[in-house]
Scaffold this motif. Structure first.
Motif, mmCIF file in Angstrom:
data_model
loop_
_atom_site.group_PDB
_atom_site.id
_atom_site.type_symbol
_atom_site.label_atom_id
_atom_site.label_comp_id
_atom_site.label_asym_id
_atom_site.label_seq_id
_atom_site.Cartn_x
_atom_site.Cartn_y
_atom_site.Cartn_z
ATOM 1 N N ASP A 119 0.848 -1.192 0.000
ATOM 2 C CA ASP A 119 0.000 0.000 0.000
ATOM 3 C C ASP A 119 0.881 1.239 0.000
ATOM 4 O O ASP A 119 1.925 1.268 0.648
ATOM 5 C CB ASP A 119 -0.982 0.001 1.174
ATOM 6 N N LEU A 129 -3.104 3.753 -2.571
ATOM 7 C CA LEU A 129 -3.220 2.705 -3.571
ATOM 8 C C LEU A 129 -2.896 1.377 -2.899
ATOM 9 O O LEU A 129 -1.902 1.267 -2.174
ATOM 10 C CB LEU A 129 -2.267 2.956 -4.740
ATOM 11 N N TYR A 162 -2.635 -2.984 -3.152
ATOM 12 C CA TYR A 162 -2.580 -4.221 -3.935
ATOM 13 C C TYR A 162 -2.265 -5.367 -2.993
ATOM 14 O O TYR A 162 -1.420 -5.240 -2.092
ATOM 15 C CB TYR A 162 -1.512 -4.167 -5.027
ATOM 16 N N GLU A 202 -6.214 -8.318 -5.303
ATOM 17 C CA GLU A 202 -7.004 -7.129 -4.988
ATOM 18 C C GLU A 202 -6.235 -5.884 -5.421
ATOM 19 O O GLU A 202 -5.046 -5.759 -5.124
ATOM 20 C CB GLU A 202 -7.270 -7.057 -3.478
ATOM 21 N N PHE A 203 -6.904 -4.989 -6.089
ATOM 22 C CA PHE A 203 -6.317 -3.702 -6.444
ATOM 23 C C PHE A 203 -7.378 -2.640 -6.216
ATOM 24 O O PHE A 203 -8.493 -2.740 -6.750
ATOM 25 C CB PHE A 203 -5.841 -3.671 -7.897
ATOM 26 N N ALA A 204 -7.058 -1.624 -5.420
ATOM 27 C CA ALA A 204 -8.072 -0.639 -5.046
ATOM 28 C C ALA A 204 -7.419 0.706 -4.731
ATOM 29 O O ALA A 204 -6.210 0.787 -4.479
ATOM 30 C CB ALA A 204 -8.877 -1.129 -3.840
ATOM 31 N N TYR A 205 -8.264 1.719 -4.744
ATOM 32 C CA TYR A 205 -7.854 3.055 -4.283
ATOM 33 C C TYR A 205 -8.782 3.456 -3.156
ATOM 34 O O TYR A 205 -10.009 3.343 -3.258
ATOM 35 C CB TYR A 205 -7.936 4.081 -5.407
ATOM 36 N N THR A 213 -13.414 3.238 -0.497
ATOM 37 C CA THR A 213 -12.536 2.343 -1.243
ATOM 38 C C THR A 213 -13.277 1.821 -2.465
ATOM 39 O O THR A 213 -14.401 1.325 -2.357
ATOM 40 C CB THR A 213 -12.079 1.162 -0.372
ATOM 41 N N ILE A 214 -12.620 1.938 -3.625
ATOM 42 C CA ILE A 214 -13.171 1.443 -4.891
ATOM 43 C C ILE A 214 -12.099 0.605 -5.572
ATOM 44 O O ILE A 214 -10.943 1.031 -5.678
ATOM 45 C CB ILE A 214 -13.620 2.595 -5.805
ATOM 46 N N GLY A 215 -12.462 -0.582 -6.018
ATOM 47 C CA GLY A 215 -11.459 -1.421 -6.657
ATOM 48 C C GLY A 215 -12.028 -2.708 -7.190
ATOM 49 O O GLY A 215 -13.237 -2.849 -7.387
ATOM 50 N N GLY A 216 -11.128 -3.662 -7.420
ATOM 51 C CA GLY A 216 -11.528 -4.934 -7.992
ATOM 52 C C GLY A 216 -10.804 -6.095 -7.345
ATOM 53 O O GLY A 216 -9.670 -5.957 -6.906
ATOM 54 N N LEU A 271 -14.431 -3.928 -11.924
ATOM 55 C CA LEU A 271 -14.711 -3.078 -10.766
ATOM 56 C C LEU A 271 -15.834 -3.734 -9.974
ATOM 57 O O LEU A 271 -17.000 -3.694 -10.375
ATOM 58 C CB LEU A 271 -15.115 -1.675 -11.211
#
Length: 319
Positions: A187, A203, A205, A221-224, A243-246, A255
């Motif tokens: 992060d 950021l 991961y 996981e990858f998110a902001y 938090t928004i991510g995938g 997403l």
């Protein structure tokens, strides 16, 4: 000694309220400490106790309430931070796993099919190691203000998973499996100014792999995560994140995570304990289940048990 007691109180409070990085568990308080806030090295041991309704483990719903304890040892040295964390989560019980002696063995309960949100491991003990470095970001901050200090952190976690396999017909134990779930994550804090506004975030991961079980899974996981300015209501600090991510291996869209979180925080000066209330409505999407929202609510208390300041000035230790 009076000066050291004041430093102890100030540091234990600062560790908790400086929200600068997203934590993977809802009960893990922020532990960002700006290197400019202390001289020499600092060692801190702290304890967290509490419980959560609708507990969620790495974007996977446990479908049980949970209680938890977290013991943390942190060393702040120069621009580095080293952490060892031991957490214990209890909620529900491990389901009995039975095996059908078919041509191809079948386990019950059957794991969720591909394209679904995977089931998390049964709550238990987890060990975490972290290494972080503090440094300035690409944007220096506002004029006449100190430069912005950001943290970049590597996290490694491991949770053992023991499974007892019983025969479908007789219920007798036929085998045991010693598995594990391991995760490695990065992060990085972010900051950039837009007009009169300062935008803070992180950021994130992480790669998680579960092996040696009847339901081996992996996910990335990858998110902001965006952090909004906090506000005070009397003695209570209010703050929010989004938090928004995938998360991979769930089918559906790339997403597939939208997770706001709202926290109320109160520090008690007499006990030097910090009380938290967190509401986290987490929405996730999978190919089979579509969008689902789970309202996770946690109440917990944390306190620094021991704080040691290294290389204190000689005149400070005499007071």
């Amino acid at each position: 000694m009076r000066l050291r007691a004041l430093i102890y109180c100030a540091l234990s409070l600062y560790i908790t309220i400086a929200a600068t990085a997203q934590q993977r568990a809802i009960f893990d308080p922020d532990d960002f400490v700006d290197p400019r806030q202390h001289e020499g090295s600092v060692f801190v041991s702290s304890l967290v106790l509490g419980g959560a309704a609708n507990f969620v483990d790495d974007y996977r719903q446990v479908h049980h309430d949970a209680t938890f304890a977290l013991f943390t040892n942190s060393l702040y040295w120069s621009n580095f931070q080293f952490d060892y964390k031991r957490s214990e989560v209890r909620g529900g019980s491990a389901p009995s796993v039975v095996e059908c002696r078919c041509p191809d063995p079948i386990f019950f309960p059957t794991p969720p099919p591909p394209g679904s949100t995977p089931a998390p491991p049964t709550p238990g003990a987890k060990d975490t190691l972290q290494l972080a470095w503090y440094g300035p970001g690409p944007f220096p901050g506002r004029p006449a203000e100190p430069p912005i200090m950001l943290r970049y952190r590597l996290t490694v976690t491991r949770q053992p998973i023991d499974t007892v396999i019983r025969a479908f017909a007789t219920g007798e134990v036929v085998s045991q499996m010693s598995g594990r779930e391991q995760s490695i994550g990065l992060d990085a804090d972010t900051y950039f100014p837009i007009g009169r506004h300062d935008i803070y975030g992180s950021l994130l991961y992480a790669r998680t792999v579960r092996s040696g079980t009847t339901d081996n899974r992996s996910q990335s996981e990858f998110a902001y995560m965006s952090r909004f300015p906090g506000m005070a209501f009397h003695d209570i600090l209010l703050r929010a994140t989004l938090t928004i991510g995938g998360v991979s291996n769930r089918g559906g869209t790339a997403l597939n995570v939208v997770n706001p979180a709202f926290e109320a925080f109160w520090h008690n000066s007499k006990t030097r304990a910090n009380f938290h209330f967190v509401w986290s409505p987490q929405s996730t999407n999978s190919g089979n289940g579509g969008w689902e929202t789970h309202h996770q609510v946690a109440v917990f208390v944390d306190r620094a048990l021991y704080v040691h300041l290294f290389h204190a000035k000689a005149d400070d230790t005499k007071q």
